[in-house]
Design a protein around this motif. Structure first.
Motif, short mmCIF file in Angstrom:
data_model
loop_
_atom_site.label_atom_id
_atom_site.label_comp_id
_atom_site.label_asym_id
_atom_site.label_seq_id
_atom_site.Cartn_x
_atom_site.Cartn_y
_atom_site.Cartn_z
N PRO A 138 9.07 36.39 -37.49
CA PRO A 138 9.66 37.16 -38.60
C PRO A 138 8.65 37.28 -39.75
CG PRO A 138 11.06 35.29 -37.99
CD PRO A 138 9.83 35.17 -37.19
N ILE A 139 8.79 38.34 -40.51
CA ILE A 139 7.92 38.64 -41.65
C ILE A 139 6.51 39.02 -41.19
CG2 ILE A 139 7.00 37.93 -43.92
CD1 ILE A 139 9.39 35.91 -43.99
N ILE A 140 5.84 38.09 -40.49
CA ILE A 140 4.46 38.36 -40.07
C ILE A 140 4.40 39.59 -39.18
CG2 ILE A 140 2.57 37.49 -38.60
CD1 ILE A 140 3.02 34.77 -39.80
N GLY A 147 0.16 41.75 -38.20
CA GLY A 147 1.37 41.48 -37.45
C GLY A 147 1.18 41.73 -35.96
N LYS A 148 0.47 42.82 -35.69
CA LYS A 148 0.22 43.17 -34.28
C LYS A 148 -0.60 42.09 -33.59
CE LYS A 148 0.13 48.17 -33.61
NZ LYS A 148 -0.81 49.30 -33.65
N ILE A 149 -1.60 41.60 -34.34
CA ILE A 149 -2.51 40.62 -33.74
C ILE A 149 -1.83 39.26 -33.59
CG2 ILE A 149 -4.70 39.38 -34.04
CD1 ILE A 149 -5.65 41.82 -35.68
N LEU A 150 -1.12 38.86 -34.64
CA LEU A 150 -0.62 37.48 -34.65
C LEU A 150 0.77 37.31 -34.07
CD1 LEU A 150 -1.89 36.22 -38.13
CD2 LEU A 150 -2.91 35.92 -35.88
N SER A 151 1.54 38.35 -34.05
CA SER A 151 2.92 38.20 -33.58
C SER A 151 3.05 38.67 -32.14
CB SER A 151 3.88 38.97 -34.48
OG SER A 151 5.20 38.77 -34.04
N GLY A 152 4.13 38.26 -31.50
CA GLY A 152 4.44 38.74 -30.16
C GLY A 152 3.70 38.03 -29.04
N HIS A 153 3.08 36.92 -29.35
CA HIS A 153 2.40 36.17 -28.29
C HIS A 153 3.37 35.30 -27.53
CE1 HIS A 153 -1.81 37.11 -28.97
NE2 HIS A 153 -1.56 37.12 -30.28
#
Lengths: 311, 519
Positions: A138-140, A147-153
């Motif tokens: 969330p947020i990031i 956000g694309k780089i750090l989230s969704g891993h």
């Protein structure tokens, strides 16, 4: 041809790939780090990760639960770790030879188990195994680009980063860590105050194996959704190299793992070009060798400058 | 009536090879006293202590602690019963702090983690209780030997030791540090602790201990109160014959030929620490130059640099006029440098090779012993047999493994090699450390013979100030990698005087030190 690599989208994709490729290396390097502070090398990391990744798939298929799969990974890693500890610590077998033997054993053993269970000698695709879910932070996740780089891993990727802090606290701030380091620096001193060197090393090896097992779980329940024979492809050794480069420091180990992860990611990205595939696949290993050479060359140059014997 | 806190009764230890290391030994200590356990190296002191700590089960005999029969499983078990040991080789982790070392194994905990502040507090409290000065936050590796020793004693006390066993604690200390240690030990005694003081330095025993037990060849030769015996009497009992404390040597017959010249030598190690700073001195033929200093003040580096094991950063060293710069160890040896290393088992000999192979290690490649690709075994046998005899090496056969022999005999093997190669200069680093009196005397006489009869020079590095003063013609003192004093005439120096320079309390003027180098 080259300009397509310089676009923002490609860069983002590359960084995502770096983080992804680093995940198993971080787990493994942290495992290697713990063993190194106990004054030893966990040579069986490759085999531990391999066995962990197979048992993870088997357990997740049997229990139909992700947690079950992770538990399977830890169990698989533990099997090889216990064998290693028994042979090396209790039967005084040679560290390097035993590690290599167990790695070979894991390589053949996993294929054998796979064949018994699925009739296939290559992959576990016939098993209905699960994958560890991806986490959207969330947020990031709403921050552009970052956000694309750090989230969704994969969840295990985040756990890997948290694990860096955990090992730091374990090794440098806990009582067990103090004892591990004491044993690593001077086993006689530790023994003289009643610390059992064998027991501490045993704990260090098992913890080391457990961390690496999570890297194994990531490989078959995250990076891929199935087990493939010899899927570690030397990551166990690269992990040891990463810790060596970082001189046993937790955050340095993270950086070194990310560096090797980047080499991995580069080899995959470049494979999309019309380059020789074999040559490109060599990049991560070449990076390891170069990294180790640079570190030791710098030490050597320093020593030469200071006039110390170098031969 | 004084309470007998420890009694080792009728202890006999016979090793599997039939060697009786202890024969019916009785050791009794009273509470609140300092008891000396005296004996030469090899007299059985170590075996007796191993029995006490349960690492050897005696063939016969019984240990009583406070009147009750007891058998410790290991040193840990002993500590739990209040018996602590300070080893000659410290059991400390150099990379950790003083406080961490002190509490290791019994670490204070806060919220599941190690509580470093509490460890510091524990250290400060116990140091204050026993009147020891120690910095809890210092890294042990940076501490002096004396501080490490204090830490070892505090470690035992923290674990509740009532009986403290000190194994040759003064071997590594300066006279000043020794007197400080003795004050602390006497205070411990007054606090009703019991101390067993293992030593063969009789003047120290005289000034510190209340009673003594002397071992020789595994047997007790005498027990008694220290005050009733003179040093000479104790020494005769220890060795079993009349020993002379004096080393007789003629005045040096020097032709004034400069065999070793060290000029403005600098050395910085790999970590960037400067270990030798502007060291200059020269040594002429037929003379012995002593190097005094607390261990770790650059003496080992100096000896390793002169013998070619390390490269120096700046300055120059010449052997009989030729510079050793960029020369290999073998080339330097060919210039006429012989070396008795401080680390006997690493640099002095190859423990797994035969006595014979060790003796020819520096010459097997010469034309005398090698014909083409093969060695001339006959010539080797003939010459090594003669050397073994000449240097009195006690070995079952020339083919015995060197590492199986006693320290004294290994040192004789090294002497046989180094003193028979026509060296012009011998670097003797701690040549008699840890070897028996007989072998020491032999090495001493050989060193004197090399200089007085063969005209060689000797650079003698030693922590044993008695040896240094008696053997040397001149003495330099090293502190912190520098020469801090030069004494032209060694016979006019006292150990206390040397100690002041060794500790860095005093330093001579540049001009005075400069006299060490001939112009």
């Amino acid at each position: 041809m080259l300009e397509q690599f310089l676009t923002l989208d490609y860069l983002i994709a590359f960084l995502i790939s770096v983080i992804r490729m680093s995940t198993p290396l971080i787990f493994c390097a942290l495992g290697a780090l713990i063993a190194s502070h106990a004054g030893t090398i966990n040579m069986a990391l490759e085999g531990i990760m391999l066995m962990a990744s197979l048992i993870a798939v088997v357990f997740s298929a049997l229990t139909q639960s992700v947690i079950g799969g992770i538990a399977g990974a830890l169990l698989g890693g533990l099997i090889i770790s216990l064998l290693f500890v028994y042979l090396h610590l209790y039967k005084q077998s040679d560290l390097i030879i035993t590690g290599l033997a167990l790695n070979t054993f894991a390589s053949g053993g996993t294929v054998y188990l796979l064949f018994l269970l699925t009739g296939d000698k290559g992959t576990s695709r016939l098993l209905q195994s699960l994958s560890v879910p991806n986490w959207h932070i969330p947020i990031i996740k709403d921050i552009p680009i970052l956000g694309k780089i750090l989230s969704g891993h994969n969840a295990l990727t985040y756990i890997a980063f948290i694990a860096v802090f955990l090992t730091y606290i374990l090794v440098f701030r806990s009582r067990l860590g103090l004892r591990i380091r004491a044993v690593g620096f001077n086993p006689n001193a530790a023994a003289s105050v009643g610390i059992s060197v064998k027991k501490i090393k045993l704990q260090a090896f098992l913890l080391s194996g457990l961390f690496a097992s999570l890297g194994g779980a990531f490989m078959s329940m995250g990076y891929l959704s199935y087990f493939a024979r010899d899927m570690m492809a030397g990551r166990g050794y690269i992990g040891i190299a990463a810790t060596t480069l970082a001189n046993g420091q937790s955050f340095g180990t993270l950086l070194a793992s990310l560096g090797f992860g980047a080499a991995n990611a580069a080899s995959i990205t470049l494979a999309t070009l019309n380059l020789k595939a074999d040559l490109v696949a060599m990049i991560p290993y070449l990076a390891t060798v170069i990294g180790l050479v640079i570190v030791s060359a710098r030490k050597l140059a320093k020593a030469r400058k200071k006039g110390q014997v170098t031969d | 009536m004084e309470e007998q806190i420890l009694l080792m009764d009728n202890i006999t230890v016979i090793y599997p090879n039939g060697f009786a290391a202890n024969k019916n030994v009785r050791l009794a200590c009273n509470r609140g006293s300092i008891h000396a356990l005296l004996g030469e190296n090899g007299a059985g002191k170590t075996t007796l202590m191993k029995v006490l700590f349960g690492s050897i089960t005696p063939t016969e005999g019984q240990i009583y602690l406070k009147g009750k029969p007891i058998q410790f499983r290991d040193s840990l078990d002993a500590i739990q019963h209040g018996v602590g040991m300070v080893h000659q080789h410290f059991m400390l982790v150099d990379e950790l702090t003083v406080a961490e070392n002190l509490v290791l194994g019994m670490e204070p905990k806060k919220r599941g983690l190690f509580d470093f502040d509490a460890a510091v507090k524990i250290t400060d409290e116990i140091a204050k209780k026993y009147n020891f000065e120690i910095d809890a936050r210092a890294i042990v590796g940076d501490c002096s030997v004396a501080v490490k020793q204090k830490l070892e004693i505090l470690k035992a006390l923290l674990r509740g030791a009532e009986i403290l066993i000190l194994d040759e604690p003064t071997a590594v200390l300066t006279p000043q540090e020794i007197s400080e240690l003795f004050v602390e030990l006497k205070k411990l005694r007054d606090m009703n602790h019991t101390i067993v003081f293992i030593s063969h330095k009789l003047n120290e025993v005289k000034s510190l201990c209340d009673s003594f037990t002397i071992l020789r060849n595994g047997q007790v030769v005498d027990v008694g109160r220290i005050d009733d015996f003179t040093e000479q009497e104790l020494s005769n009992l220890m060795v079993g014959r009349q020993v002379s404390f004096e080393i007789s040597k003629d005045a040096p017959k020097s032709e004034g030929r400069e065999l070793l010249r060290v000029q403005n030598l600098h050395y910085t190690n790999y970590e960037g620490k400067q270990l030798l700073k502007d060291v200059s001195f020269s040594l002429t033929d037929g003379r012995i130059l002593g190097v005094a200093g607390v261990e770790g003040n650059g003496q080992n580096e100096l000896s390793e640099i002169i013998t070619g094991l390390r490269r120096f950063s700046k300055g120059d060293i010449t052997i009989d006029g030729s510079s050793i710069k960029n020369r290999t160890v073998r080339q330097i040896r060919r210039l006429g440098v012989g070396s008795i290393s401080e680390d006997r088992m690493t640099y002095g000999c190859a423990p797994n090779m035969s006595v014979r192979d060790n003796i020819i290690a520096d010459r097997y490649f010469t034309g005398k012993y090698s014909k083409g690709i093969r060695l001339d075994i006959k010539a080797i046998q003939k010459d090594t047999n003669a050397l073994i005899k000449q240097f009195d090496v006690a070995c079952p056969s020339p083919d015995s493994m060197a590492g199986m022999l006693s320290g004294g005999n290994i040192q004789k093997i090294i002497a046989a090699r180094e003193f028979s190669s026509d060296s012009k200069i011998i670097i003797a680093n701690q040549p008699t450390r840890g070897i028996d009196v007989g072998s020491s005397e032999f090495i001493h006489s050989q060193l004197i013979k090399m200089t007085r009869e063969k005209g060689a020079s000797v650079l003698l590095i030693s922590a044993d100030l008695n040896e240094l003063i008696k053997l040397s013609d001149s003495i330099i003192v090293m502190y912190n990698g520098e020469i801090t004093a030069y004494f032209e005439d060694a016979s006019k120096v006292t150990d206390v005087e040397l100690g002041e320079y060794m500790l860095g309390v005093k330093k001579m003027s540049t001009e005075e030190i400069g006299r060490a180098l001939q112009q």
